[in-house]
Design a protein around this motif. Structure first.
Motif, short mmCIF file in Angstrom:
data_model
loop_
_atom_site.label_atom_id
_atom_site.label_comp_id
_atom_site.label_asym_id
_atom_site.label_seq_id
_atom_site.Cartn_x
_atom_site.Cartn_y
_atom_site.Cartn_z
N SER A 4 -4.37 2.70 -11.74
CA SER A 4 -3.29 1.79 -12.09
C SER A 4 -2.73 1.01 -10.92
O SER A 4 -1.90 0.15 -11.13
N CYS A 5 -3.16 1.32 -9.71
CA CYS A 5 -2.54 0.70 -8.55
C CYS A 5 -3.37 -0.46 -8.05
O CYS A 5 -4.48 -0.28 -7.56
N TYR A 7 -2.77 -4.86 -6.63
CA TYR A 7 -1.87 -5.99 -6.51
C TYR A 7 -2.19 -7.04 -7.55
O TYR A 7 -3.33 -7.24 -7.94
N THR A 8 -1.16 -7.76 -7.98
CA THR A 8 -1.32 -8.95 -8.80
C THR A 8 -0.58 -10.07 -8.10
O THR A 8 0.55 -10.40 -8.43
N LYS A 30 2.87 -6.55 -7.43
CA LYS A 30 3.06 -5.29 -8.13
C LYS A 30 2.05 -4.27 -7.64
O LYS A 30 0.95 -4.62 -7.21
N SER A 31 2.42 -2.99 -7.74
CA SER A 31 1.53 -1.92 -7.31
C SER A 31 0.67 -1.43 -8.46
O SER A 31 0.02 -0.41 -8.35
N PHE A 32 0.65 -2.16 -9.57
CA PHE A 32 -0.06 -1.67 -10.74
C PHE A 32 -0.57 -2.84 -11.56
O PHE A 32 -0.15 -3.98 -11.39
N VAL A 104 3.69 3.69 -14.17
CA VAL A 104 4.24 2.73 -15.12
C VAL A 104 3.83 3.01 -16.56
O VAL A 104 4.47 2.52 -17.48
N CYS A 129 8.11 2.80 -13.18
CA CYS A 129 8.26 1.39 -12.78
C CYS A 129 7.31 1.13 -11.62
O CYS A 129 6.45 1.96 -11.32
N ASP A 130 7.48 0.02 -10.95
CA ASP A 130 6.61 -0.34 -9.83
C ASP A 130 6.93 0.52 -8.61
O ASP A 130 8.08 0.56 -8.16
N ASP A 133 8.65 -1.23 -5.65
CA ASP A 133 10.08 -1.45 -5.85
C ASP A 133 10.85 -0.16 -5.56
O ASP A 133 11.93 -0.20 -4.96
N ILE A 165 -3.97 -2.53 -3.54
CA ILE A 165 -2.65 -2.14 -3.06
C ILE A 165 -2.63 -1.90 -1.55
O ILE A 165 -1.62 -2.14 -0.89
#
Length: 248
Positions: A4-5, A7-8, A30-32, A104, A129-130, A133, A165
């Motif tokens: 799930s990790c 970047y976008t 994001k990390s996911f 997430v 969550c992220d 963050d 990530i």
């Protein structure tokens, strides 16, 4: 096995960016990557019953984790725990340590909370969550003993490598949150990503590779072996573990 990790990003990171520019960019990614998944009735029930005791909210901001756990203990932060199997095993095997997991995906959060309640664990807390963050907003600098990143999305295609990530700004964020002497432990079953991790962390200031040969460490006993990993080993797939220690 977490996938799930990743970047976008809206624009690529370059080696010419200043630390301040990289930190600004880190706030935009994001990390996911969201994955579809159905939550079971048991997982939903575990969420409803377990979240008030074990769940933490990003909106609560900077946390005093000694107060959260009711003690001062070695503290591990896990990015993207998937379905929580490894988290549960590590927390059950080390009751003297505290674990903060971030994921997430609700089915995974529900599965972890179900296991925490079934095993009667008190040394696990969860964010949904992220993770980036959470690190920026909720975790004090120099407060973590370990950060774990197990089997993140490798983003195989070259044009997607910028979404990984593990990037220079990520390394700097982790360095800030680790205590001096704290360790970032990463694992991947994709050798090109392992090479990428090695390159990024070797170039990052303030870290020392704990591998004797300057590359990979032997699989640490404290990292549980997942069913996915066992299946991969039977098929001849490798797993690469990397440990980098904060030295300043």
């Amino acid at each position: 096995m977490a996938r799930s990790c990743g970047y976008t990003p809206s624009f690529p990171m370059t080696d010419t960016q200043t630390p301040a520019e990289q930190q600004t960019r880190l706030r935009t990614i994001k990390s996911f990557v969201m994955r579809a998944g159905r939550i079971t009735e048991g997982q939903q029930r575990a969420l409803e019953q377990g979240w008030p005791q074990f769940g933490l909210e990003l909106e609560d901001g900077l946390q005093d984790f000694d107060a959260v756990f009711g003690r001062s203990a070695p503290r591990t932060f896990e990015i993207g725990f998937g379905m929580g199997h490894s988290t549960l095993e590590m927390a059950a095997a080390a009751p003297e340590q505290d674990f903060i997991g971030v994921e997430v995906h609700r089915p995974g959060v529900g599965a972890l909370l179900m296991g925490v309640q079934q095993r009667g664990l008190s040394n696990v807390r969860v964010y949904s969550c992220d993770a980036l963050d959470v690190l920026r907003q909720c975790v004090a600098d120099a407060s973590l003993d370990r950060v774990l990143l197990f089997f993140p999305d490798p983003w195989h295609k070259a044009r997607h490598h910028k979404r990984r990530i593990v990037q220079p700004a990520f390394a700097e964020l982790i360095r800030q949150k680790l205590k001096v002497g704290g360790v970032l432990h990463m694992a991947t079953d994709w050798e090109p990503y392992a090479e990428h991790m090695l390159e990024v962390l070797s170039a990052a200031p303030g870290f020392r590779n704990l591998a004797a040969d300057g590359r990979w460490v032997e699989r640490p006993e404290e990292r549980p072996v997942t069913k996915f990993e066992r299946r991969g080993e039977r098929l001849g797939h490798g797993v690469w573990d990397l440990k980098f220690q904060r030295i300043d």
